[in-house]
Design a protein around this motif. Structure first.
Motif, PDB file in Angstrom:
ATOM      1  N   ARG A 273       0.863  -1.376   0.066  1.00  0.00           N
ATOM      2  CA  ARG A 273      -0.149  -0.098  -0.017  1.00  0.00           C
ATOM      3  C   ARG A 273       0.851   1.321   0.045  1.00  0.00           C
ATOM      4  NH1 ARG A 273      -0.079  -2.102   5.032  1.00  0.00           N
ATOM      5  NH2 ARG A 273       0.812  -0.909   6.650  1.00  0.00           N
ATOM      6  N   GLN A 276       1.673   3.657  -3.720  1.00  0.00           N
ATOM      7  CA  GLN A 276       1.036   5.159  -4.407  1.00  0.00           C
ATOM      8  C   GLN A 276       1.726   6.262  -3.592  1.00  0.00           C
ATOM      9  OE1 GLN A 276      -0.461   5.368  -7.042  1.00  0.00           O
ATOM     10  NE2 GLN A 276      -0.687   3.281  -7.449  1.00  0.00           N
ATOM     11  N   LYS A 277       2.034   6.086  -2.152  1.00  0.00           N
ATOM     12  CA  LYS A 277       2.401   7.201  -1.238  1.00  0.00           C
ATOM     13  C   LYS A 277       3.828   7.478  -1.897  1.00  0.00           C
ATOM     14  CE  LYS A 277       3.491   8.964   3.381  1.00  0.00           C
ATOM     15  NZ  LYS A 277       3.522   8.828   4.781  1.00  0.00           N
ATOM     16  N   ALA A 279       5.111   6.957  -4.874  1.00  0.00           N
ATOM     17  CA  ALA A 279       4.901   7.766  -6.062  1.00  0.00           C
ATOM     18  C   ALA A 279       4.556   9.071  -6.161  1.00  0.00           C
ATOM     19  CB  ALA A 279       3.853   6.851  -6.806  1.00  0.00           C
ATOM     20  N   ARG A 280       3.864   9.650  -4.941  1.00  0.00           N
ATOM     21  CA  ARG A 280       3.497  10.826  -5.029  1.00  0.00           C
ATOM     22  C   ARG A 280       4.574  11.855  -4.480  1.00  0.00           C
ATOM     23  NH1 ARG A 280      -1.418   8.286  -3.159  1.00  0.00           N
ATOM     24  NH2 ARG A 280      -0.621   8.619  -0.950  1.00  0.00           N
ATOM     25  N   THR A 289       4.620  -1.981 -10.225  1.00  0.00           N
ATOM     26  CA  THR A 289       4.144  -3.010  -9.257  1.00  0.00           C
ATOM     27  C   THR A 289       4.007  -4.393  -9.994  1.00  0.00           C
ATOM     28  OG1 THR A 289       1.958  -2.621 -10.056  1.00  0.00           O
ATOM     29  CG2 THR A 289       2.706  -1.249  -8.468  1.00  0.00           C
ATOM     30  N   SER A 330       3.979  11.452 -11.753  1.00  0.00           N
ATOM     31  CA  SER A 330       4.354   9.990 -11.805  1.00  0.00           C
ATOM     32  C   SER A 330       3.631   9.202 -12.723  1.00  0.00           C
ATOM     33  CB  SER A 330       4.199   9.472 -10.352  1.00  0.00           C
ATOM     34  OG  SER A 330       2.942   9.456 -10.265  1.00  0.00           O
ATOM     35  N   SER A 332       2.698   4.974 -13.504  1.00  0.00           N
ATOM     36  CA  SER A 332       2.685   3.716 -12.981  1.00  0.00           C
ATOM     37  C   SER A 332       2.434   2.540 -13.899  1.00  0.00           C
ATOM     38  CB  SER A 332       1.520   3.576 -11.950  1.00  0.00           C
ATOM     39  OG  SER A 332       0.388   3.760 -12.363  1.00  0.00           O
TER      40      SER A 332
END
Length: 339
Positions: A273, A276-277, A279-280, A289, A330, A332
């Motif tokens: 989890r 995403q944090k 990536a920001r 991923t 970013s 993904s």
């Protein structure tokens, strides 16, 4: 022991004789003496002259051997070296017994400054990811791109499966663990580590498992093995509590280098989890991923990680040449993994 008293660690010439570190075909291992530390550095000759330099930094309990598969995949792309952090692999403990994230980052910076190879493509896994983040934040001149595989950045809710590793930081726990597991064979220990770190332990070949057992047997003979593990774990936990400009997430936001983030869906040590944090947080990032991967994607799926790394370098080179690529935000992707 008081907070300022350092443990006695025999100098290198007083350490017991143990089996030599394994060096895979095509690799070289050398020792580099620097102020306060001596580092063992693994390298693979590049496929041709003039390739850009890269440096690989392993995680807690790991060594430069963790990068052998990826280094082989990328020997046509970068001139790669992998460092054994102080107290790990074939590197003896640091003179000051400083195993904090800052201490490990200082060792990497000293090596890069001394080698004059920078800026490098810096690649880190787990603890090495936290170390590499700090290096990129405080010395942007040394880092061309940053690749982080399951970086050990602070989590509010740590996975239950990661708790035993964090408990190594608690005074006395390592001693209790060593007494509790004194009858465990090297093979049993490797099976436990493999089950914890791999998404699918079955991906480890019989030859790879045999080499891991030999390396575990060698490490357990080193008088400083548990001290290096314990103090590095404590250094990582302490880094999680730092605030202000030294906070790891704050430093992630300061990183200027284009960054590739790799997270495994079956990672039992770093929460998926957090992808995403991350990536920001990193201003110029891309996220890969891998749903079937665990904590060491570069060992489980080296071809997939290598392909994403090449894309990062290709886009970075295009950006340097004035191509119309975004310098913020970013991207993904999720990769399927084959055999």
């Amino acid at each position: 022991m008081s907070s300022t008293e350092l443990p006695f660690v025999p100098p290198a010439n007083m350490l017991p004789k143990v089996a030599p570190v394994r060096v895979a075909e095509g690799e070289r291992l050398r020792s580099v003496g620097l102020p306060g530390i001596t580092l063992s550095v693994r390298s693979r000759p590049p496929a041709r002259e003039g390739l850009p330099p890269a440096l690989y930094v392993h995680g807690l309990g790991g060594s430069s051997q963790n990068w052998s598969a990826l280094m082989e995949q990328l020997d046509d792309t970068v001139d790669g070296e992998a460092v054994d952090l102080p107290g790990f692999g074939d590197s003896p403990p640091p003179d000051d017994a400083d195993y904090s994230i800052t201490g490990h980052a200082r060792a990497v910076i000293r090596f890069l400054d001394a080698s004059a190879r920078g800026p490098v493509h810096l690649v880190g896994n787990s603890l090495g990811g936290a170390v590499s983040t700090r290096v990129a934040a405080v010395r942007p001149d040394l880092v061309r791109t940053l690749t982080l595989v399951s970086p050990a950045l602070p989590e509010i809710r740590v996975q239950r499966s990661a708790v035993p590793t964090g408990l190594l930081a608690v005074p006395g726990v390592a001693g209790l663990f060593t007494r509790f597991t004194k009858e465990w064979t090297a093979e049993q220990r490797v099976r436990g580590v493999t089950a914890l770190c791999y998404g699918d332990p079955g991906r480890v070949t019989p030859e790879g498992f045999r080499h891991a057992v030999e390396e575990m047997d060698r490490r357990l003979q080193l008088p400083y093995f548990w001290d290096a593990m314990t103090r590095s774990a404590r250094g990582l936990v302490n880094a999680y509590t730092l605030g202000g400009q030294h906070a790891l997430w704050r430093q992630a936001e300061r990183v200027l280098a284009p960054t590739l983030l790799v997270y495994g869906g079956r990672d039992q040590l770093v929460g998926f989890r957090m992808a995403q944090k991350a990536a920001r947080a990193f201003r110029d990032s891309r996220l890969l991923t891998l749903p079937e991967a665990g904590h060491v994607a570069m060992m489980e799926y080296p071809e997939t990680v290598a392909a994403a790394f090449r894309d990062l370098l290709k886009d970075t080179a295009a950006s340097d040449g004035g191509a119309a690529t975004s310098s913020t935000g970013s991207r993904s992707s999720t990769a399927g993994q084959g055999s």
